[in-house]
Design a protein around this motif. Structure first.
Motif, PDB file in Angstrom:
ATOM      1  N   SER A 217      -3.375  -5.539   9.274  1.00  0.00           N
ATOM      2  CA  SER A 217      -3.303  -5.156   7.868  1.00  0.00           C
ATOM      3  C   SER A 217      -3.970  -3.804   7.646  1.00  0.00           C
ATOM      4  N   ALA A 218      -3.279  -2.937   6.945  1.00  0.00           N
ATOM      5  CA  ALA A 218      -3.832  -1.611   6.666  1.00  0.00           C
ATOM      6  C   ALA A 218      -4.945  -1.674   5.632  1.00  0.00           C
ATOM      7  N   GLU A 219      -4.981  -2.754   4.844  1.00  0.00           N
ATOM      8  CA  GLU A 219      -5.973  -2.872   3.776  1.00  0.00           C
ATOM      9  C   GLU A 219      -7.268  -3.524   4.240  1.00  0.00           C
ATOM     10  N   ALA A 220      -7.241  -4.178   5.389  1.00  0.00           N
ATOM     11  CA  ALA A 220      -8.433  -4.887   5.876  1.00  0.00           C
ATOM     12  C   ALA A 220      -9.425  -3.910   6.500  1.00  0.00           C
ATOM     13  N   THR A 221     -10.694  -4.126   6.200  1.00  0.00           N
ATOM     14  CA  THR A 221     -11.767  -3.331   6.798  1.00  0.00           C
ATOM     15  C   THR A 221     -12.452  -4.169   7.869  1.00  0.00           C
TER      16      THR A 221
ATOM     17  N   ASP B  30     -14.371  -7.523   7.085  1.00  0.00           N
ATOM     18  CA  ASP B  30     -13.436  -8.485   6.493  1.00  0.00           C
ATOM     19  C   ASP B  30     -13.140  -9.625   7.462  1.00  0.00           C
TER      20      ASP B  30
END
Length: 232
Positions: free
Chosen positions: A42-46, A50
């Protein structure tokens, strides 16, 4: 062959015959790995923060304690409900042999079916969850083994403990979190500054000692229940 080994083999065979429970745990463990792969891509996960939050929420708060409850509480619980536990009582064995063998069997199943997949999910998410998951398994297995030995409705009481105490009260503050198993296990995989949605921050020594002590206390309580039931 020692009585503890005999009980271990008997309990391991018994627990693995519960196909319904086993299927549920395998599905939950597989789901943890699938979600870990999705988060990884996922590009949004850090990551890894996360990832740690997911492992604490889903792994240490849901599937591991729930799975340990399903397995450990039924080690003695099924036999007691079916009134077949007396056949073990009639054997000349000490309480600690019976409870140690049962605890070992329950912990083996939990480690293979749940801890190992969580470790795989942690590797995918760059989070070392091995120590925390294993210690949580030890603590929960001991507690729920005792529940199965001394309580008439161990599953119901275990669910209340997990939902109300571990996941609600334990999330209110750092003070209440100190009274939960999850807090100590999670502290071993969370780095300073990470927000995983629940109070952590236990010391390394406490994070090791408390789950081990809780697991040992559960086994001792189960042994006490064994002696009490045998006399009764």
């Amino acid at each position: 062959m020692s009585h503890a080994v005999l009980v271990f083999r008997f309990m391991l065979h018994k627990l693995l015959r519960g196909w319904g429970r086993i299927v549920v745990l395998v599905v939950l463990a597989a789901l943890a790995i699938v979600i870990a792969v999705v988060l990884r891509n996922s590009a949004e996960a850090t990551l890894p923060e996360d990832g740690a939050a997911f492992l604490v929420w889903f792994g240490l708060s849901i599937i591991l304690p729930f799975g340990a409850l399903l397995i450990a509480s039924e080690a003695f619980g099924d036999l007691r409900d079916e009134r077949t536990l007396v056949y073990l009582w009639l054997r000349p064995m000490r309480a600690w042999s019976a409870t140690a063998g049962a605890a070992g069997a329950a912990l083996t199943v939990v480690v293979v079916l749940l801890v190992a997949p969580l470790i795989v999910a942690g590797l995918i998410l760059d989070v070392d969850v091995a120590a925390g998951a294993l210690l949580a398994a030890v603590a929960y297995a001991g507690v729920f083994l005792a529940f199965g030995m001394i309580l008439s409705r161990p599953l119901l009481m275990g669910l209340l403990v997990l939902l109300v105490w571990e996941n609600v009260i334990g999330s209110l503050s750092s003070a209440t979190a100190r009274l939960t198993i999850r807090s100590y296990a999670a502290s071993l995989l969370v780095e300073p500054g990470w927000d995983v949605g629940t109070p952590v921050g236990r010391s390394f020594a406490a994070s090791i000692a408390v789950p081990l002590a809780v697991g040992a206390a559960g086994v001792l309580l189960a042994a006490w229940g064994w002696r009490r039931a045998e006399v009764a």
